[in-house]
Design a protein around this motif. Structure first.
Motif, PDB file in Angstrom:
ATOM      1  N   LEU A   1      62.316  95.235  85.304  1.00  0.00           N
ATOM      2  CA  LEU A   1      61.320  94.692  86.220  1.00  0.00           C
ATOM      3  C   LEU A   1      61.260  93.174  86.073  1.00  0.00           C
ATOM      4  N   THR A   2      60.991  92.495  87.178  1.00  0.00           N
ATOM      5  CA  THR A   2      60.822  91.052  87.166  1.00  0.00           C
ATOM      6  C   THR A   2      59.634  90.702  86.270  1.00  0.00           C
ATOM      7  N   LEU A   3      59.767  89.626  85.538  1.00  0.00           N
ATOM      8  CA  LEU A   3      58.684  89.178  84.658  1.00  0.00           C
ATOM      9  C   LEU A   3      57.460  88.789  85.470  1.00  0.00           C
ATOM     10  N   ALA A   4      56.294  89.042  84.907  1.00  0.00           N
ATOM     11  CA  ALA A   4      55.043  88.728  85.607  1.00  0.00           C
ATOM     12  C   ALA A   4      53.996  88.253  84.599  1.00  0.00           C
ATOM     13  N   GLY A   5      52.948  87.661  85.128  1.00  0.00           N
ATOM     14  CA  GLY A   5      51.773  87.312  84.337  1.00  0.00           C
ATOM     15  C   GLY A   5      52.034  86.326  83.219  1.00  0.00           C
ATOM     16  N   GLU A   6      51.317  86.533  82.113  1.00  0.00           N
ATOM     17  CA  GLU A   6      51.383  85.628  80.965  1.00  0.00           C
ATOM     18  C   GLU A   6      52.782  85.566  80.355  1.00  0.00           C
ATOM     19  N   GLU A   7      53.466  86.692  80.334  1.00  0.00           N
ATOM     20  CA  GLU A   7      54.824  86.689  79.784  1.00  0.00           C
ATOM     21  C   GLU A   7      55.722  85.762  80.603  1.00  0.00           C
ATOM     22  N   ARG A   8      55.642  85.837  81.913  1.00  0.00           N
ATOM     23  CA  ARG A   8      56.433  84.971  82.774  1.00  0.00           C
ATOM     24  C   ARG A   8      56.088  83.499  82.523  1.00  0.00           C
ATOM     25  N   LYS A   9      54.799  83.192  82.424  1.00  0.00           N
ATOM     26  CA  LYS A   9      54.371  81.814  82.169  1.00  0.00           C
ATOM     27  C   LYS A   9      54.922  81.319  80.836  1.00  0.00           C
ATOM     28  N   ARG A  10      54.871  82.175  79.814  1.00  0.00           N
ATOM     29  CA  ARG A  10      55.362  81.793  78.487  1.00  0.00           C
ATOM     30  C   ARG A  10      56.857  81.506  78.523  1.00  0.00           C
ATOM     31  N   VAL A  11      57.625  82.367  79.171  1.00  0.00           N
ATOM     32  CA  VAL A  11      59.077  82.183  79.243  1.00  0.00           C
ATOM     33  C   VAL A  11      59.423  80.962  80.090  1.00  0.00           C
ATOM     34  N   LEU A  12      58.722  80.775  81.197  1.00  0.00           N
ATOM     35  CA  LEU A  12      58.963  79.594  82.030  1.00  0.00           C
ATOM     36  C   LEU A  12      58.688  78.302  81.260  1.00  0.00           C
ATOM     37  N   LYS A  13      57.671  78.307  80.421  1.00  0.00           N
ATOM     38  CA  LYS A  13      57.375  77.106  79.616  1.00  0.00           C
ATOM     39  C   LYS A  13      58.534  76.792  78.679  1.00  0.00           C
ATOM     40  N   ILE A  14      59.082  77.800  78.043  1.00  0.00           N
ATOM     41  CA  ILE A  14      60.225  77.599  77.152  1.00  0.00           C
ATOM     42  C   ILE A  14      61.397  77.020  77.939  1.00  0.00           C
ATOM     43  N   ILE A  15      61.672  77.604  79.086  1.00  0.00           N
ATOM     44  CA  ILE A  15      62.795  77.150  79.913  1.00  0.00           C
ATOM     45  C   ILE A  15      62.563  75.724  80.397  1.00  0.00           C
ATOM     46  N   HIS A  16      61.389  75.461  80.932  1.00  0.00           N
ATOM     47  CA  HIS A  16      61.104  74.125  81.470  1.00  0.00           C
ATOM     48  C   HIS A  16      61.076  73.060  80.386  1.00  0.00           C
ATOM     49  N   ASP A  17      60.580  73.411  79.195  1.00  0.00           N
ATOM     50  CA  ASP A  17      60.631  72.473  78.066  1.00  0.00           C
ATOM     51  C   ASP A  17      62.084  72.170  77.702  1.00  0.00           C
ATOM     52  N   GLY A  18      62.920  73.203  77.720  1.00  0.00           N
ATOM     53  CA  GLY A  18      64.343  73.004  77.426  1.00  0.00           C
ATOM     54  C   GLY A  18      65.016  72.106  78.443  1.00  0.00           C
ATOM     55  N   ILE A  19      64.704  72.310  79.717  1.00  0.00           N
ATOM     56  CA  ILE A  19      65.273  71.473  80.775  1.00  0.00           C
ATOM     57  C   ILE A  19      64.802  70.034  80.609  1.00  0.00           C
ATOM     58  N   LYS A  20      63.513  69.857  80.376  1.00  0.00           N
ATOM     59  CA  LYS A  20      62.922  68.519  80.259  1.00  0.00           C
ATOM     60  C   LYS A  20      63.487  67.749  79.063  1.00  0.00           C
ATOM     61  N   ASN A  21      63.758  68.448  77.982  1.00  0.00           N
ATOM     62  CA  ASN A  21      64.191  67.798  76.746  1.00  0.00           C
ATOM     63  C   ASN A  21      65.690  67.916  76.492  1.00  0.00           C
ATOM     64  N   ARG A  22      66.437  68.254  77.535  1.00  0.00           N
ATOM     65  CA  ARG A  22      67.892  68.399  77.389  1.00  0.00           C
ATOM     66  C   ARG A  22      68.489  67.203  76.666  1.00  0.00           C
ATOM     67  N   PRO A  23      69.333  67.467  75.683  1.00  0.00           N
ATOM     68  CA  PRO A  23      69.977  66.347  74.989  1.00  0.00           C
ATOM     69  C   PRO A  23      71.052  65.706  75.857  1.00  0.00           C
ATOM     70  N   LYS A  24      71.302  64.460  75.621  1.00  0.00           N
ATOM     71  CA  LYS A  24      72.401  63.777  76.294  1.00  0.00           C
ATOM     72  C   LYS A  24      73.677  64.169  75.548  1.00  0.00           C
ATOM     73  N   ILE A  25      74.610  64.683  76.294  1.00  0.00           N
ATOM     74  CA  ILE A  25      75.880  65.067  75.662  1.00  0.00           C
ATOM     75  C   ILE A  25      76.995  64.236  76.276  1.00  0.00           C
ATOM     76  N   PRO A  26      78.019  63.972  75.496  1.00  0.00           N
ATOM     77  CA  PRO A  26      79.149  63.184  76.022  1.00  0.00           C
ATOM     78  C   PRO A  26      79.850  63.919  77.150  1.00  0.00           C
ATOM     79  N   LYS A  27      80.344  63.145  78.101  1.00  0.00           N
ATOM     80  CA  LYS A  27      81.127  63.751  79.183  1.00  0.00           C
ATOM     81  C   LYS A  27      82.444  64.234  78.618  1.00  0.00           C
ATOM     82  N   ARG A  28      82.886  65.377  79.134  1.00  0.00           N
ATOM     83  CA  ARG A  28      84.158  65.951  78.693  1.00  0.00           C
ATOM     84  C   ARG A  28      85.312  65.150  79.276  1.00  0.00           C
ATOM     85  N   LYS A  29      86.337  65.013  78.511  1.00  0.00           N
ATOM     86  CA  LYS A  29      87.532  64.255  78.958  1.00  0.00           C
ATOM     87  C   LYS A  29      88.410  65.071  79.842  1.00  0.00           C
TER      88      LYS A  29
END
Length: 163
Positions: free
Chosen positions: A135-163
């Protein structure tokens, strides 16, 4: 971890003569199994980890690969992290791993499919669609998982470009 079935290193010794088996995905959640497997079967099988949040520890212990779940949503960071482990650049790998770990924890739940599909969608790489009986995530669980994902996106490390 999610399925509750355990195949011990000793069982792989019994299967070692079966040529159809060439690799093992170690997903018990016990990183000590990597060493146990090396000790009892040597290099008979290629060893992979299937537990995202043990990828660094398993790499240090000598795996050949990683069946990544959460990394699907963050392919550039996943590849960079993997390359660091292959080169033994543990300081840099540890830095990426510390950022990645909350996202990697999403892979070790009975709802890992929903969590990873949501992460893929939020990163713009796919859709959240899942098939029954999940089942698709809903409610508080969905909010909690989205926060983890969005924090990860926001804080993405800068990585070197591949050659």
């Amino acid at each position: 971890i999610s399925y509750g079935n355990d195949i011990t290193p000793e069982m792989f010794v019994e299967l070692a003569d079966e040529t159809k088996f060439v690799a093992l995905k170690e997903s018990s959640g016990d990183v000590r199994r990597i060493t146990d497997l090396h000790n009892v079967v040597g290099d008979r099988y290629a060893l992979f980890t299937g537990v995202d949040d043990l990828a660094l520890e398993a790499s240090i212990l000598g795996i050949d690969g990683w069946v990544a779940g959460s990394g699907i949503a963050f392919p550039a960071e996943n590849q960079y992290f993997w390359e660091l482990t292959r080169r033994g650049e543990w300081e840099k790998a540890r830095e990426i791993y510390r950022w990645f770990t909350p996202l990697l924890h999403l892979d070790v739940s009975s709802k890992f499919v929903q969590y990873i599909k949501l992460a893929v969608q939020e990163c713009g790489l796919g859709m959240e669609f899942i098939r029954a009986p999940r089942l698709t995530l809903a409610g508080e669980e969905r909010k909690r998982v989205l926060k983890i994902i969005h924090d990860g996106i926001k804080n993405r490390p800068k990585i070197p470009k591949r050659k």
